[in-house]
Design a protein around this motif. Structure first.
Motif, PDB file in Angstrom:
ATOM      1  N   ASP A  59       2.131   6.687  -7.185  1.00 24.65           N
ATOM      2  CA  ASP A  59       0.909   7.104  -7.880  1.00 24.65           C
ATOM      3  C   ASP A  59       0.095   5.921  -8.397  1.00 24.65           C
ATOM      4  OD1 ASP A  59       0.962  10.184  -7.995  1.00 24.65           O
ATOM      5  OD2 ASP A  59       3.010   9.619  -8.562  1.00 24.65           O
ATOM      6  N   HIS A  60      -0.083   4.937  -7.546  1.00 23.62           N
ATOM      7  CA  HIS A  60      -0.868   3.738  -7.882  1.00 23.62           C
ATOM      8  C   HIS A  60      -0.393   3.069  -9.165  1.00 23.62           C
ATOM      9  CE1 HIS A  60      -3.604   4.304  -4.546  1.00 23.62           C
ATOM     10  NE2 HIS A  60      -3.472   5.585  -4.783  1.00 23.62           N
ATOM     11  N   ASP A 111      11.219   8.249   1.742  1.00 26.06           N
ATOM     12  CA  ASP A 111       9.958   7.610   2.125  1.00 26.06           C
ATOM     13  C   ASP A 111      10.238   6.314   2.897  1.00 26.06           C
ATOM     14  OD1 ASP A 111       7.492   6.259   2.247  1.00 26.06           O
ATOM     15  OD2 ASP A 111       6.839   7.089   0.323  1.00 26.06           O
ATOM     16  N   GLU A 153       0.835  -1.217   0.000  1.00 23.80           N
ATOM     17  CA  GLU A 153       0.000   0.000   0.000  1.00 23.80           C
ATOM     18  C   GLU A 153       0.864   1.261   0.000  1.00 23.80           C
ATOM     19  OE1 GLU A 153      -3.177   0.417  -0.690  1.00 23.80           O
ATOM     20  OE2 GLU A 153      -3.243  -1.756  -0.966  1.00 23.80           O
ATOM     21  N   ASN A 154       1.986   1.211   0.726  1.00 21.84           N
ATOM     22  CA  ASN A 154       2.907   2.358   0.722  1.00 21.84           C
ATOM     23  C   ASN A 154       3.478   2.572  -0.675  1.00 21.84           C
ATOM     24  OD1 ASN A 154       2.521   2.613   3.494  1.00 21.84           O
ATOM     25  ND2 ASN A 154       4.307   1.385   3.988  1.00 21.84           N
ATOM     26  N   TYR A 155       3.833   1.475  -1.353  1.00 18.08           N
ATOM     27  CA  TYR A 155       4.326   1.583  -2.732  1.00 18.08           C
ATOM     28  C   TYR A 155       3.267   2.190  -3.640  1.00 18.08           C
ATOM     29  CZ  TYR A 155       8.857  -0.759  -2.462  1.00 18.08           C
ATOM     30  OH  TYR A 155      10.169  -1.064  -2.207  1.00 18.08           O
ATOM     31  N   ARG A 156       2.041   1.763  -3.483  1.00 24.07           N
ATOM     32  CA  ARG A 156       0.957   2.304  -4.314  1.00 24.07           C
ATOM     33  C   ARG A 156       0.822   3.806  -4.111  1.00 24.07           C
ATOM     34  NH1 ARG A 156      -3.165  -2.732  -3.191  1.00 24.07           N
ATOM     35  NH2 ARG A 156      -2.467  -4.014  -4.962  1.00 24.07           N
ATOM     36  N   GLN A 157       0.909   4.240  -2.866  1.00 30.32           N
ATOM     37  CA  GLN A 157       0.816   5.675  -2.582  1.00 30.32           C
ATOM     38  C   GLN A 157       2.036   6.416  -3.144  1.00 30.32           C
ATOM     39  OE1 GLN A 157      -1.874   7.257  -1.251  1.00 30.32           O
ATOM     40  NE2 GLN A 157      -2.802   5.239  -1.339  1.00 30.32           N
ATOM     41  N   ALA A 158       3.208   5.875  -2.872  1.00 24.98           N
ATOM     42  CA  ALA A 158       4.452   6.541  -3.275  1.00 24.98           C
ATOM     43  C   ALA A 158       4.595   6.629  -4.792  1.00 24.98           C
ATOM     44  CB  ALA A 158       5.654   5.802  -2.680  1.00 24.98           C
TER      45      ALA A 158
END
Length: 192
Positions: A61-62, A82, A54-59
């Motif tokens: 831009d999905h 990050d 989920e952090n990767y998705r946020q960082a």
């Protein structure tokens, strides 16, 4: 309920195994995300990445390749700060690079899914392994995929990463034959 031997008792791992791993994925953007995440796993355990997904998705831009392809050095530096992701410059730059190459493949094939699934003729390979030790780390197909991805310019796509990607995205069904998912996936895809 019998599961593959690699699954721990962590709820996130159980959910991933039961609902995602080995289930055929045809969405190009989700395939791009999975390829990136598998590359981030290099040298680490999958649970390490899964807990940060989920952090990767946020960082990132999905995992919108159009957006990632335009990242600047300033954005790279921001990502290196990050704490929710693995802060490895080469891996971060690989995602940006891979977004650009992904867009080229999408142009050539119309979508990434058709390209990546062409390695298995558009249909999952159903293996029949009894023990975890029998499951290979790579195959001739993952070597061919790796070679072609590298030729196109993708990074962090070695033969082992490619095989893990093929397993995760359901291009191969490597659930052990006594795992409840093995036949469940076969039934869902109607391969009989």
């Amino acid at each position: 309920m019998k599961r593959c031997e690699w699954v721990t008792d962590e709820p996130i791992y159980i959910s991933y195994h039961d609902k995602e791993w080995g289930r055929p994925l045809y969405d190009s953007d989700k395939l791009f995300e999975m390829l990136c995440l598998e590359g981030m796993q290099a040298g680490l355990s999958w649970i390490t990445i899964l807990k940060r997904r989920e952090n990767y998705r946020q960082a990132f831009d999905h995992f919108q390749a159009d957006v990632i392809a335009k990242y600047t050095e300033e954005k790279v530096n921001q990502l290196l700060q990050d704490k929710g992701i693995i802060r490895n410059r080469r891996k971060i730059e690989a995602i940006i690079n891979n977004a650009k190459v992904y867009l080229e493949v999408r142009k050539e094939y119309g979508n990434f899914s058709d390209y990546i699934w062409s390695f298995v003729d558009g249909k999952p390979i159903i293996n029949a392994y009894e023990k975890h030790e029998d499951v290979p780390a790579f195959t001739e197909l993952s070597k061919a995929m790796s070679k072609d991805l590298k030729k196109r310019g993708f990074k962090f796509v070695g033969e082992t990463i490619c095989y893990a990607f093929m397993q995760a995205s359901g291009m191969v069904n490597d659930h052990l034959i006594d795992c409840f998912c093995y036949n469940d996936i076969r039934k869902d895809e109607d391969f009989d």
